[in-house]
Scaffold this motif. Structure first.
Motif, PDB file in Angstrom:
ATOM      1  N   VAL A   9      45.145  34.005  56.503  1.00  0.00           N
ATOM      2  CA  VAL A   9      44.221  34.995  55.944  1.00  0.00           C
ATOM      3  C   VAL A   9      44.994  36.074  55.183  1.00  0.00           C
ATOM      4  N   LEU A  10      46.102  36.522  55.749  1.00  0.00           N
ATOM      5  CA  LEU A  10      46.908  37.543  55.083  1.00  0.00           C
ATOM      6  C   LEU A  10      47.477  37.015  53.771  1.00  0.00           C
ATOM      7  N   LEU A  11      47.850  35.738  53.749  1.00  0.00           N
ATOM      8  CA  LEU A  11      48.337  35.121  52.519  1.00  0.00           C
ATOM      9  C   LEU A  11      47.229  35.052  51.472  1.00  0.00           C
ATOM     10  N   LEU A  12      46.019  34.658  51.888  1.00  0.00           N
ATOM     11  CA  LEU A  12      44.890  34.587  50.961  1.00  0.00           C
ATOM     12  C   LEU A  12      44.553  35.962  50.407  1.00  0.00           C
ATOM     13  N   LEU A  13      44.608  36.975  51.263  1.00  0.00           N
ATOM     14  CA  LEU A  13      44.335  38.345  50.825  1.00  0.00           C
ATOM     15  C   LEU A  13      45.369  38.803  49.807  1.00  0.00           C
ATOM     16  N   TRP A  14      46.624  38.477  50.058  1.00  0.00           N
ATOM     17  CA  TRP A  14      47.696  38.857  49.137  1.00  0.00           C
ATOM     18  C   TRP A  14      47.550  38.129  47.799  1.00  0.00           C
ATOM     19  N   LEU A  15      47.244  36.827  47.834  1.00  0.00           N
ATOM     20  CA  LEU A  15      47.034  36.067  46.600  1.00  0.00           C
ATOM     21  C   LEU A  15      45.840  36.589  45.817  1.00  0.00           C
ATOM     22  N   HIS A  16      44.803  36.992  46.540  1.00  0.00           N
ATOM     23  CA  HIS A  16      43.623  37.561  45.892  1.00  0.00           C
ATOM     24  C   HIS A  16      43.993  38.831  45.130  1.00  0.00           C
ATOM     25  N   SER A  17      44.801  39.670  45.741  1.00  0.00           N
ATOM     26  CA  SER A  17      45.226  40.908  45.087  1.00  0.00           C
ATOM     27  C   SER A  17      46.097  40.616  43.871  1.00  0.00           C
ATOM     28  N   CYS A  18      46.960  39.606  43.973  1.00  0.00           N
ATOM     29  CA  CYS A  18      47.802  39.220  42.836  1.00  0.00           C
ATOM     30  C   CYS A  18      46.954  38.759  41.654  1.00  0.00           C
ATOM     31  N   ARG A  19      45.963  37.926  41.942  1.00  0.00           N
ATOM     32  CA  ARG A  19      45.101  37.427  40.858  1.00  0.00           C
ATOM     33  C   ARG A  19      44.297  38.559  40.234  1.00  0.00           C
ATOM     34  N   ARG A  20      43.747  39.444  41.071  1.00  0.00           N
ATOM     35  CA  ARG A  20      42.940  40.531  40.544  1.00  0.00           C
ATOM     36  C   ARG A  20      43.785  41.498  39.710  1.00  0.00           C
ATOM     37  N   LEU A  21      45.025  41.723  40.128  1.00  0.00           N
ATOM     38  CA  LEU A  21      45.902  42.583  39.330  1.00  0.00           C
ATOM     39  C   LEU A  21      46.174  41.945  37.973  1.00  0.00           C
ATOM     40  N   ALA A  22      46.440  40.640  37.971  1.00  0.00           N
ATOM     41  CA  ALA A  22      46.693  39.935  36.717  1.00  0.00           C
ATOM     42  C   ALA A  22      45.470  40.002  35.802  1.00  0.00           C
ATOM     43  N   GLU A  23      44.272  39.880  36.372  1.00  0.00           N
ATOM     44  CA  GLU A  23      43.046  39.954  35.575  1.00  0.00           C
ATOM     45  C   GLU A  23      42.832  41.353  35.015  1.00  0.00           C
ATOM     46  N   CYS A  24      43.160  42.369  35.811  1.00  0.00           N
ATOM     47  CA  CYS A  24      43.028  43.745  35.329  1.00  0.00           C
ATOM     48  C   CYS A  24      43.975  44.022  34.162  1.00  0.00           C
ATOM     49  N   LEU A  25      45.157  43.428  34.230  1.00  0.00           N
ATOM     50  CA  LEU A  25      46.167  43.692  33.208  1.00  0.00           C
ATOM     51  C   LEU A  25      45.985  42.855  31.951  1.00  0.00           C
ATOM     52  N   TRP A  26      45.528  41.604  32.098  1.00  0.00           N
ATOM     53  CA  TRP A  26      45.545  40.694  30.953  1.00  0.00           C
ATOM     54  C   TRP A  26      44.211  40.038  30.608  1.00  0.00           C
ATOM     55  N   THR A  27      43.182  40.235  31.429  1.00  0.00           N
ATOM     56  CA  THR A  27      41.897  39.590  31.143  1.00  0.00           C
ATOM     57  C   THR A  27      40.804  40.599  30.822  1.00  0.00           C
ATOM     58  N   SER A  28      40.560  41.507  31.729  1.00  0.00           N
ATOM     59  CA  SER A  28      39.444  42.437  31.607  1.00  0.00           C
ATOM     60  C   SER A  28      39.645  43.434  30.472  1.00  0.00           C
ATOM     61  N   VAL A  29      38.525  43.855  29.899  1.00  0.00           N
ATOM     62  CA  VAL A  29      38.514  44.900  28.881  1.00  0.00           C
ATOM     63  C   VAL A  29      37.660  46.046  29.430  1.00  0.00           C
ATOM     64  N   PHE A  30      38.302  47.158  29.746  1.00  0.00           N
ATOM     65  CA  PHE A  30      37.609  48.247  30.425  1.00  0.00           C
ATOM     66  C   PHE A  30      37.060  49.266  29.434  1.00  0.00           C
ATOM     67  N   SER A  31      35.942  49.873  29.830  1.00  0.00           N
ATOM     68  CA  SER A  31      35.371  50.951  29.042  1.00  0.00           C
ATOM     69  C   SER A  31      36.124  52.244  29.362  1.00  0.00           C
ATOM     70  N   ASN A  32      35.617  53.358  28.884  1.00  0.00           N
ATOM     71  CA  ASN A  32      36.271  54.642  29.119  1.00  0.00           C
ATOM     72  C   ASN A  32      35.742  55.337  30.371  1.00  0.00           C
ATOM     73  N   GLY A  33      35.079  54.574  31.242  1.00  0.00           N
ATOM     74  CA  GLY A  33      34.539  55.153  32.463  1.00  0.00           C
ATOM     75  C   GLY A  33      35.644  55.617  33.403  1.00  0.00           C
ATOM     76  N   VAL A  34      35.295  56.573  34.255  1.00  0.00           N
ATOM     77  CA  VAL A  34      36.249  57.116  35.215  1.00  0.00           C
ATOM     78  C   VAL A  34      35.750  56.852  36.630  1.00  0.00           C
ATOM     79  N   ILE A  35      36.609  57.130  37.593  1.00  0.00           N
ATOM     80  CA  ILE A  35      36.277  56.904  38.988  1.00  0.00           C
ATOM     81  C   ILE A  35      36.373  58.234  39.728  1.00  0.00           C
ATOM     82  N   HIS A  36      35.494  58.441  40.707  1.00  0.00           N
ATOM     83  CA  HIS A  36      35.515  59.664  41.485  1.00  0.00           C
ATOM     84  C   HIS A  36      36.764  59.690  42.361  1.00  0.00           C
TER      85      HIS A  36
END
Length: 243
Positions: free
Chosen positions: A61-88
């Motif tokens: 489970v810890l390995l799956l969680l870590w792999l999930h974070s790796c994939r999501r980071l890669a998607e944030c950096l190279w796949t997704s296109v973000f708007s100018n929204g901010v976070i609280h």
């Protein structure tokens, strides 16, 4: 885009925990004293006759969680296109704490009765196989949905032409407004299955993810309905045909 920080923290912290647990399972190491203190504080029995299987489940489970974070980071950096929204700032701090807490939660589910210097017997069970297969399936679908969202703001050549919101279509978007949130829920359910179905603590994590993703999906669903008159009425917010 601020979610990128969450995944960086998750990769570093949960990667550290993964190494720690791997050493204990395969090389007869020992868990840190603070884990034993948490077990005692929670009133959890730190001994188990099936320690090897429980340790392997937590490691997986810890390995799956870590792999999930790796994939999501890669998607944030190279796949997704973000708007100018901010976070609280409160949500930002909570997000950082969450990814530290969720990995620690996995580690706190294992018995502490290690045999120093001797590796524990590892047994692969049927629910490990089902959990991993479901995890891969849900992850692939989530990535596909995120690619569809990103392409709404890109040309076929990959050039970003807009940061505005558009109505997505195709794949799971034909059934729900936020299939990537639904896939996130399925990913956490797959980890609960990998634990062997019976881990109550992780099912509590799944329930948190359910309510968190449901709230975000409803807000997104209402935005689509309010801003796009032709938005398909048959689409649900999160779960196909249900909600």
């Amino acid at each position: 885009r601020w979610f990128t920080h969450f995944y960086v923290v998750s990769i570093l912290w949960n990667g550290f925990l993964l190494i720690w647990l791997s050493r204990a399972v395969f090389f007869g190491g020992s868990l840190p004293s603070w884990i034993q203190q948490v077990h005692h504080a929670l009133g959890r029995d730190s001994q188990s006759e099936d320690a090897g299987n429980e340790h392997f489940s937590a490691l997986l489970v810890l390995l799956l969680l870590w792999l999930h974070s790796c994939r999501r980071l890669a998607e944030c950096l190279w796949t997704s296109v973000f708007s100018n929204g901010v976070i609280h700032i409160v949500q930002y701090c909570f997000g950082l704490a969450y990814y530290v807490a969720v990995g620690s939660t996995v580690l706190c589910q294992v018995p502490t009765n290690f045999t120093n210097g001797k590796e524990l017997p590892v047994q692969i069970s049927w629910y490990h196989f089902i959990g991993v297969v479901m995890y891969i399936w849900a992850s692939l679908h989530q990535h596909k949905c995120l690619v569809i969202l990103a392409n709404l703001r890109k040309t076929k050549s990959g050039q970003v032409i807009s940061l505005s919101h558009s109505v997505p279509s195709g794949h799971w978007f034909e059934r729900v407004s936020c299939p990537h949130y639904f896939a996130e829920l399925l990913i956490y359910v797959s980890m609960a299955i990998t634990f062997g179905f019976h881990n109550v603590t992780w099912w509590c994590v799944v329930m948190y993810v359910l309510f968190n993703q449901a709230l975000a999906a409803v807000l997104c669903h209402e935005y689509y309905q309010e801003n796009f008159r032709s938005y398909p009425k048959h689409r649900k917010a999160l779960i196909p045909f249900v909600f």
